[in-house]
Design a protein around this motif. Structure first.
Motif, PDB file in Angstrom:
ATOM      1  N   GLN A  43      92.493  25.899 117.343  1.00 58.71           N
ATOM      2  CA  GLN A  43      91.469  26.320 116.386  1.00 58.71           C
ATOM      3  C   GLN A  43      90.963  25.123 115.575  1.00 58.71           C
ATOM      4  N   MET A  44      91.876  24.290 115.128  1.00 62.45           N
ATOM      5  CA  MET A  44      91.518  23.113 114.343  1.00 62.45           C
ATOM      6  C   MET A  44      90.634  22.165 115.163  1.00 62.45           C
ATOM      7  N   GLU A  45      91.000  21.907 116.408  1.00 64.51           N
ATOM      8  CA  GLU A  45      90.214  21.016 117.260  1.00 64.51           C
ATOM      9  C   GLU A  45      88.834  21.598 117.540  1.00 64.51           C
ATOM     10  N   PHE A  46      88.769  22.901 117.728  1.00 65.53           N
ATOM     11  CA  PHE A  46      87.488  23.564 117.939  1.00 65.53           C
ATOM     12  C   PHE A  46      86.620  23.435 116.685  1.00 65.53           C
ATOM     13  N   GLN A  47      87.224  23.599 115.533  1.00 64.29           N
ATOM     14  CA  GLN A  47      86.479  23.483 114.280  1.00 64.29           C
ATOM     15  C   GLN A  47      86.016  22.054 114.036  1.00 64.29           C
ATOM     16  N   TRP A  48      86.759  21.074 114.476  1.00 57.89           N
ATOM     17  CA  TRP A  48      86.305  19.691 114.354  1.00 57.89           C
ATOM     18  C   TRP A  48      84.957  19.516 115.042  1.00 57.89           C
ATOM     19  N   MET A  49      84.780  20.186 116.176  1.00 60.69           N
ATOM     20  CA  MET A  49      83.533  20.053 116.936  1.00 60.69           C
ATOM     21  C   MET A  49      82.405  20.917 116.383  1.00 60.69           C
ATOM     22  N   PHE A  50      82.721  22.120 115.925  1.00 65.70           N
ATOM     23  CA  PHE A  50      81.665  23.077 115.622  1.00 65.70           C
ATOM     24  C   PHE A  50      81.602  23.552 114.173  1.00 65.70           C
ATOM     25  N   SER A  99      84.168  32.221 124.073  1.00 64.96           N
ATOM     26  CA  SER A  99      83.313  32.786 123.034  1.00 64.96           C
ATOM     27  C   SER A  99      82.060  31.942 122.810  1.00 64.96           C
ATOM     28  N   MET A 100      82.146  30.644 123.044  1.00 63.16           N
ATOM     29  CA  MET A 100      81.037  29.746 122.735  1.00 63.16           C
ATOM     30  C   MET A 100      80.113  29.493 123.929  1.00 63.16           C
ATOM     31  N   LYS A 105      77.040  37.811 126.825  1.00 61.33           N
ATOM     32  CA  LYS A 105      77.136  37.935 125.359  1.00 61.33           C
ATOM     33  C   LYS A 105      78.186  38.945 124.927  1.00 61.33           C
ATOM     34  N   ARG A 106      78.320  40.009 125.654  1.00 64.83           N
ATOM     35  CA  ARG A 106      79.328  41.031 125.308  1.00 64.83           C
ATOM     36  C   ARG A 106      80.740  40.460 125.434  1.00 64.83           C
ATOM     37  N   ASP A 107      80.984  39.765 126.527  1.00 60.40           N
ATOM     38  CA  ASP A 107      82.292  39.149 126.740  1.00 60.40           C
ATOM     39  C   ASP A 107      82.541  38.033 125.722  1.00 60.40           C
ATOM     40  N   GLN A 112      85.456  36.086 120.966  1.00 60.82           N
ATOM     41  CA  GLN A 112      85.424  35.622 119.582  1.00 60.82           C
ATOM     42  C   GLN A 112      86.281  36.516 118.688  1.00 60.82           C
ATOM     43  N   ARG A 113      86.164  37.835 118.865  1.00 64.78           N
ATOM     44  CA  ARG A 113      86.990  38.755 118.071  1.00 64.78           C
ATOM     45  C   ARG A 113      88.466  38.579 118.387  1.00 64.78           C
ATOM     46  N   ALA A 114      88.799  38.400 119.651  1.00 65.41           N
ATOM     47  CA  ALA A 114      90.201  38.211 120.046  1.00 65.41           C
ATOM     48  C   ALA A 114      90.760  36.923 119.438  1.00 65.41           C
TER      49      ALA A 114
END
Length: 128
Positions: A43-50, A99-100, A105-107, A112-114
């Motif tokens: 999650q942290m690495e993903f947030q670094w990018m986005f 998710s990204m 879009k549904r999947d 993203q929710r998961a």
């Protein structure tokens, strides 16, 4: 004797004794914390990018869980714990990518929710 067997056969005790148990499996606290540390790393690495503004908060939660994990890990089990962390990191990263970068879009919303649900459960381990 006939009465004894009738009472024995009609008694609920043998049925209850023979019934299978459906107890929920016990969660291993060590594995739960290791899994959360791995998920928070992804999650942290993903947030670094986005979403860099949220990365610092995630980093602090992750650091706290890693400290707890270090205190919980018995001697000789560090490799197994690290493996749990890596597996969870890979799983969380897959959800975040799904998710990204998902054309469905549904999947993508499901992923993203998961991912958010799993991170929320990990954050709830700490009193903040």
């Amino acid at each position: 004797m006939k009465t004894f067997f009738c009472v024995l056969m009609l008694s609920p005790v043998p049925v209850i004794a023979a019934a299978p148990t459906f107890a929920a499996p016990r969660l291993d606290p060590l594995r739960v914390v290791a899994t959360c540390a791995g998920r928070l790393s992804a999650q942290m690495e993903f947030q670094w990018m986005f979403d860099g503004s949220k990365a610092d908060a995630t980093k602090a939660v992750r650091a706290s869980l890693i400290d707890i994990l270090a205190a919980m890990t018995p001697p000789g089990q560090a490799r197994e714990v690290l493996n749990w962390r890596v597996e969870a990191k890979i799983a969380q990263a897959a959800l975040l990518r799904r998710s990204m970068f998902n054309p469905d879009k549904r999947d993508a919303r499901w992923a993203q929710r998961a991912a958010q649900h799993k991170i929320g459960a990990c954050r709830s381990l700490l009193l903040t």
